[in-house]
Motif scaffolding. Structure first.
Motif, PDB file in Angstrom:
ATOM      1  N   ARG A  47       0.949  -1.451  -0.358  1.00  0.00           N
ATOM      2  CA  ARG A  47       0.025   0.235  -0.068  1.00  0.00           C
ATOM      3  C   ARG A  47       1.274   1.328   0.285  1.00  0.00           C
ATOM      4  N   ILE A  48       0.395   2.220  -0.334  1.00  0.00           N
ATOM      5  CA  ILE A  48       1.406   3.353  -0.254  1.00  0.00           C
ATOM      6  C   ILE A  48       0.553   4.455   1.024  1.00  0.00           C
ATOM      7  N   GLY A  49       1.070   4.636   2.131  1.00  0.00           N
ATOM      8  CA  GLY A  49       0.725   4.891   3.215  1.00  0.00           C
ATOM      9  C   GLY A  49       1.479   6.832   3.157  1.00  0.00           C
ATOM     10  N   ARG A  50       0.529   7.079   3.982  1.00  0.00           N
ATOM     11  CA  ARG A  50       0.917   8.811   4.462  1.00  0.00           C
ATOM     12  C   ARG A  50       0.787   8.633   5.609  1.00  0.00           C
ATOM     13  N   ILE A  51       1.818  10.229   5.692  1.00  0.00           N
ATOM     14  CA  ILE A  51       2.597   9.892   7.005  1.00  0.00           C
ATOM     15  C   ILE A  51       1.755  11.066   7.539  1.00  0.00           C
ATOM     16  N   ARG A  52       0.670  10.788   8.459  1.00  0.00           N
ATOM     17  CA  ARG A  52      -0.282  11.580   9.475  1.00  0.00           C
ATOM     18  C   ARG A  52       0.540  12.815   9.664  1.00  0.00           C
ATOM     19  N   GLY A  53      -0.244  14.177  10.171  1.00  0.00           N
ATOM     20  CA  GLY A  53       0.454  15.460  10.340  1.00  0.00           C
ATOM     21  C   GLY A  53       1.266  15.537  11.746  1.00  0.00           C
ATOM     22  N   LYS A  54       0.406  14.320  12.133  1.00  0.00           N
ATOM     23  CA  LYS A  54       0.824  14.531  14.385  1.00  0.00           C
ATOM     24  C   LYS A  54       2.011  13.916  13.879  1.00  0.00           C
ATOM     25  N   LEU A  55       3.222  12.868  13.364  1.00  0.00           N
ATOM     26  CA  LEU A  55       3.608  12.387  12.877  1.00  0.00           C
ATOM     27  C   LEU A  55       4.724  12.872  12.153  1.00  0.00           C
ATOM     28  N   LYS A  56       4.679  14.280  11.092  1.00  0.00           N
ATOM     29  CA  LYS A  56       4.974  14.293   9.935  1.00  0.00           C
ATOM     30  C   LYS A  56       6.673  15.226  10.501  1.00  0.00           C
ATOM     31  N   ARG A  57       6.403  15.580  11.308  1.00  0.00           N
ATOM     32  CA  ARG A  57       7.988  16.398  11.075  1.00  0.00           C
ATOM     33  C   ARG A  57       8.893  15.796  12.515  1.00  0.00           C
ATOM     34  N   ARG A  58       8.018  15.038  13.641  1.00  0.00           N
ATOM     35  CA  ARG A  58       7.662  14.732  14.603  1.00  0.00           C
ATOM     36  C   ARG A  58       8.785  13.150  14.226  1.00  0.00           C
ATOM     37  N   VAL A  59       8.518  12.684  13.821  1.00  0.00           N
ATOM     38  CA  VAL A  59       9.352  11.305  13.733  1.00  0.00           C
ATOM     39  C   VAL A  59       9.967  10.737  12.096  1.00  0.00           C
ATOM     40  N   TRP A  60      10.859  10.377  12.562  1.00  0.00           N
ATOM     41  CA  TRP A  60      11.845  10.384  11.053  1.00  0.00           C
ATOM     42  C   TRP A  60      11.083   9.186  10.287  1.00  0.00           C
ATOM     43  N   MET A  61      11.217   8.654   9.363  1.00  0.00           N
ATOM     44  CA  MET A  61      11.145   6.858   8.946  1.00  0.00           C
ATOM     45  C   MET A  61      11.927   7.225   7.729  1.00  0.00           C
ATOM     46  N   ARG A  62      12.110   6.318   7.434  1.00  0.00           N
ATOM     47  CA  ARG A  62      13.325   5.298   7.219  1.00  0.00           C
ATOM     48  C   ARG A  62      12.813   3.667   6.381  1.00  0.00           C
ATOM     49  N   GLU A  63      13.495   3.691   4.976  1.00  0.00           N
ATOM     50  CA  GLU A  63      13.786   1.860   4.356  1.00  0.00           C
ATOM     51  C   GLU A  63      13.669   0.777   5.519  1.00  0.00           C
ATOM     52  N   ASN A  64      12.544  -0.351   5.956  1.00  0.00           N
ATOM     53  CA  ASN A  64      12.872  -1.068   6.951  1.00  0.00           C
ATOM     54  C   ASN A  64      11.933  -0.954   8.095  1.00  0.00           C
ATOM     55  N   ASP A  65      11.758   0.553   8.255  1.00  0.00           N
ATOM     56  CA  ASP A  65      10.966   1.266   9.922  1.00  0.00           C
ATOM     57  C   ASP A  65      10.378  -0.465   9.271  1.00  0.00           C
ATOM     58  N   VAL A  66       9.665  -0.791  10.728  1.00  0.00           N
ATOM     59  CA  VAL A  66       8.381  -1.298  10.698  1.00  0.00           C
ATOM     60  C   VAL A  66       6.973  -0.483  11.788  1.00  0.00           C
ATOM     61  N   VAL A  67       6.126  -0.277  11.261  1.00  0.00           N
ATOM     62  CA  VAL A  67       4.678   0.790  11.175  1.00  0.00           C
ATOM     63  C   VAL A  67       3.817   0.175  11.820  1.00  0.00           C
ATOM     64  N   ILE A  68       2.550   1.147  12.394  1.00  0.00           N
ATOM     65  CA  ILE A  68       1.532   0.925  12.328  1.00  0.00           C
ATOM     66  C   ILE A  68       0.782   1.645  11.125  1.00  0.00           C
ATOM     67  N   ILE A  69      -0.126   0.750  10.048  1.00  0.00           N
ATOM     68  CA  ILE A  69      -0.719   1.476   8.878  1.00  0.00           C
ATOM     69  C   ILE A  69      -2.260   0.878   9.362  1.00  0.00           C
ATOM     70  N   ALA A  70      -3.786   1.628   9.147  1.00  0.00           N
ATOM     71  CA  ALA A  70      -4.470   1.238   9.162  1.00  0.00           C
ATOM     72  C   ALA A  70      -4.654   2.128   7.366  1.00  0.00           C
ATOM     73  N   PRO A  71      -5.304   0.901   6.480  1.00  0.00           N
ATOM     74  CA  PRO A  71      -5.835   1.282   5.502  1.00  0.00           C
ATOM     75  C   PRO A  71      -7.135   2.290   5.558  1.00  0.00           C
ATOM     76  N   TRP A  72      -7.729   2.978   5.073  1.00  0.00           N
ATOM     77  CA  TRP A  72      -8.636   3.910   4.535  1.00  0.00           C
ATOM     78  C   TRP A  72      -9.882   2.792   3.535  1.00  0.00           C
TER      79      TRP A  72
END
Length: 104
Positions: A47-72
């Motif tokens: 899926r194409i994941g979108r970083i929510r606004g709350k996390l956008k500038r606070r949490v840096w994402m990199r490849e191979n990171d494990v995340v929680i995703i909620a499908p639209w």
């Protein structure tokens, strides 16, 4: 204001798990630019994941990171929101407690 840093292990004990049946674990495959990421989810769908606004500038994402995703709700197969990113010690804890498979 500077970035908050984890100073000790007690801060790492606050681990968020998927709360609803729609939320699932995923691994970031590719950074696509802006706030978009390509995520391979637990149900083997990319899926194409979108970083929510709350996390956008606070949490840096990199490849191979494990995340929680909620499908639209209207584009379940293609898109979703990134809700949480795990650090490496948190991923090890998730694997030891069998929340995610060892090869994930």
């Amino acid at each position: 204001m500077g970035k908050r840093q984890v100073k000790n292990e007690s801060a790492l004990k606050e681990i968020r798990l998927p709360e609803t049946e729609e939320e699932m674990f995923g691994r970031i495959i590719k950074m696509m630019g802006g706030e978009n990421l390509m995520v391979k989810c637990q149900d083997k769908v990319v899926r194409i994941g979108r970083i929510r606004g709350k996390l956008k500038r606070r949490v840096w994402m990199r490849e191979n990171d494990v995340v929680i995703i909620a499908p639209w709700e209207f584009g379940k197969v293609q898109k979703g929101d990134i809700l949480w990113r795990y650090t490496l010690p948190q991923v090890e804890w998730l694997k030891q407690n069998k929340h995610i498979p060892l090869d994930f």
